[in-house]
Enzyme design. Structure first.
Site, PDB file in Angstrom:
ATOM      1  N   LYS A  57       0.819  -1.217   0.000  1.00 38.35           N
ATOM      2  CA  LYS A  57       0.000   0.000   0.000  1.00 38.35           C
ATOM      3  C   LYS A  57       0.849   1.261   0.000  1.00 38.35           C
ATOM      4  O   LYS A  57       0.486   2.253  -0.628  1.00 38.35           O
ATOM      5  CB  LYS A  57      -0.965   0.009   1.194  1.00 38.35           C
ATOM      6  CG  LYS A  57      -2.028  -1.062   1.029  1.00 38.35           C
ATOM      7  CD  LYS A  57      -3.251  -0.834   1.852  1.00 38.35           C
ATOM      8  CE  LYS A  57      -4.321  -1.837   1.439  1.00 38.35           C
ATOM      9  NZ  LYS A  57      -5.264  -2.149   2.459  1.00 38.35           N
TER      10      LYS A  57
ATOM     11  N   LYS B  28     -11.430  -4.884  -3.331  1.00 41.15           N
ATOM     12  CA  LYS B  28     -12.389  -3.793  -3.527  1.00 41.15           C
ATOM     13  C   LYS B  28     -11.691  -2.503  -3.951  1.00 41.15           C
ATOM     14  O   LYS B  28     -12.305  -1.630  -4.523  1.00 41.15           O
ATOM     15  CB  LYS B  28     -13.256  -3.581  -2.289  1.00 41.15           C
ATOM     16  CG  LYS B  28     -12.530  -3.361  -1.003  1.00 41.15           C
ATOM     17  CD  LYS B  28     -13.493  -3.444   0.186  1.00 41.15           C
ATOM     18  CE  LYS B  28     -12.708  -3.594   1.479  1.00 41.15           C
ATOM     19  NZ  LYS B  28     -13.457  -4.117   2.579  1.00 41.15           N
TER      20      LYS B  28
ATOM     21  N   LYS C 242      -5.109 -11.201  -6.128  1.00 37.65           N
ATOM     22  CA  LYS C 242      -6.352 -11.420  -5.372  1.00 37.65           C
ATOM     23  C   LYS C 242      -7.423 -10.403  -5.778  1.00 37.65           C
ATOM     24  O   LYS C 242      -7.088  -9.256  -6.147  1.00 37.65           O
ATOM     25  CB  LYS C 242      -6.100 -11.397  -3.866  1.00 37.65           C
ATOM     26  CG  LYS C 242      -5.817 -10.034  -3.335  1.00 37.65           C
ATOM     27  CD  LYS C 242      -5.865  -9.950  -1.824  1.00 37.65           C
ATOM     28  CE  LYS C 242      -5.583  -8.498  -1.485  1.00 37.65           C
ATOM     29  NZ  LYS C 242      -5.645  -8.057  -0.180  1.00 37.65           N
TER      30      LYS C 242
END
Ligand code: TYM
Length: 327
Positions: free
Chosen positions: A111, A195, A192
């Site tokens: 991230k 969202k 993966k």
């Protein structure tokens, strides 16, 4: 009775991976455990959020959890920021987690690599997650595979705190299912499903139009060979479809593979199973969305029940670590 705790971030629309990797287990855990579930809005703040949108998404996520079958008569459902103990225990956790172990978290690395603004909260995120879990004397934490490392750290922090300051926390176990714990993107089956990922064709949203869901599954990337077999390394696309079908039907992916010879038939079966899994959730969500005050009342009573457990556990931690009691 076993205590189960888990959480989900209100950072974007809930996708099929959340449902199959975690949320469906939350529902079934209600039959056998004392279950506590949390919408972790403080965790959402680790990346920039629009305030009005965050409020809306937090309420909608709670409604969705009710729609999938979280039953307020059997589970405690609440919003993380409504129980202030989370933020306070998080500080105690941060002061017992090392810079090195937080830096090794792969989710932080991923991230922070993509982010323009890397908040200090993004770095200390796992300390808050440990606080969430440890505040409830949790035995078991149902999560998807991507949370494995965070759970390992929560266990390490509990063990360290207990050895430094005396018995304070239960050391929790991760509960990661064999099938569905890592639902992959339909277009990029080695990544993966997520969202926040920018792959609308590869991601199935739980509240998405059902025709669009079926189309995305029928257009899923498969593999160059033509046989149907469960082999995640060699055939990630087909194996992902088999895993999704397995999670929806309860039959193992290996057994399902024996029933299909053509990709087209497999995709039709997956599309039907997913659509029939989502349909009742969407119907129930529409009912709940029409009555936001009903959900607000459930969340108020959930926060009260959660606080009644978290308060004494935090007090235990405060005392053991040496904070002077207020007189
Ligand atoms: P979050 O909000 O990203 O995801 C919620 C749950 O969904 C699982 N999940 C998946 N499972 C299978 N396949 C996928 N593609 C997939 N994508 C997501 C996640 O593993 C998770 O179980 N840090 C947590 C939230 C959290 C938490 C906690 C969880 C905060 N405090 C305490 C457990 C206990 C998170 O970001 O989940």
């Amino acid at each position: 009775m076993t205590r189960v705790f888990s959480g989900i971030k209100p950072t974007g629309p809930v996708q099929l991976g959340n449902l199959l990797g975690a949320l469906r287990h939350w529902v079934s855990d209600q039959d056998e455990a004392d279950t506590i579930f949390c919408v972790v809005d403080l965790h959402a703040l680790t990346v920039p959020q629009d305030p009005a949108e965050l409020r809306t998404r937090t309420l909608e996520l709670a409604q969705l959890l009710l729609a999938i079958g979280i039953d307020p008569a059997r589970s405690t459902l609440f919003i993380q920021s409504h129980v202030r103990e989370h933020a306070e225990l998080s500080w105690l956790m941060e002061c017992n987690a090392s810079f090195g172990e937080l830096r090794r978290m792969t989710q932080f690395k991923d991230k922070s690599d993509q982010a323009e603004f890397v908040s200090a909260g993004l770095f200390t995120y796992p300390a808050l997650m440990a606080a969430d879990i440890l505040l409830y004397d949790t035995d078991r934490v149902p999560v998807g595979d991507d949370q494995r490392q965070h759970l390992e750290l929560s266990r390490d922090l509990a063990i360290r705190f207990n050895s430094r300051y005396g018995d304070t926390f239960i050391v929790p176990e991760a509960a990661i299912a064999k099938v569905g714990a890592r639902v992959m993107d339909l277009q990029h089956p080695t990544k993966k499903m997520s969202k926040s990922e920018d792959s609308p064709q590869g991601t199935i949203l739980v509240l998405e139009d059902l025709d669009a869901v079926a189309k995305k599954i029928k257009r899923a990337v498969t593999d160059t060979e033509t046989d149907v077999r469960f082999d995640t390394a060699e055939k990630p696309g087909v194996s992902n479809l088999l895993a999704i079908l397995s999670a929806c039907t309860g039959t193992t992916p290996e057994t399902l593979a024996e029933s299909y010879t053509r990709y087209g038939d497999l995709k039709s079966a997956v599309a039907e199973a997913v659509v029939e899994t989502l349909r009742p959730i969407q119907e129930r969500f529409a009912e709940l969305a029409a009555d936001p005050s009903g959900t607000a009342a459930i969340l108020a009573s959930g926060a009260e029940k959660a606080q009644a457990i978290a308060g004494p556990v935090l007090e235990r931690a405060r005392t053991n670590i040496g904070l002077l009691p207020q007189s």
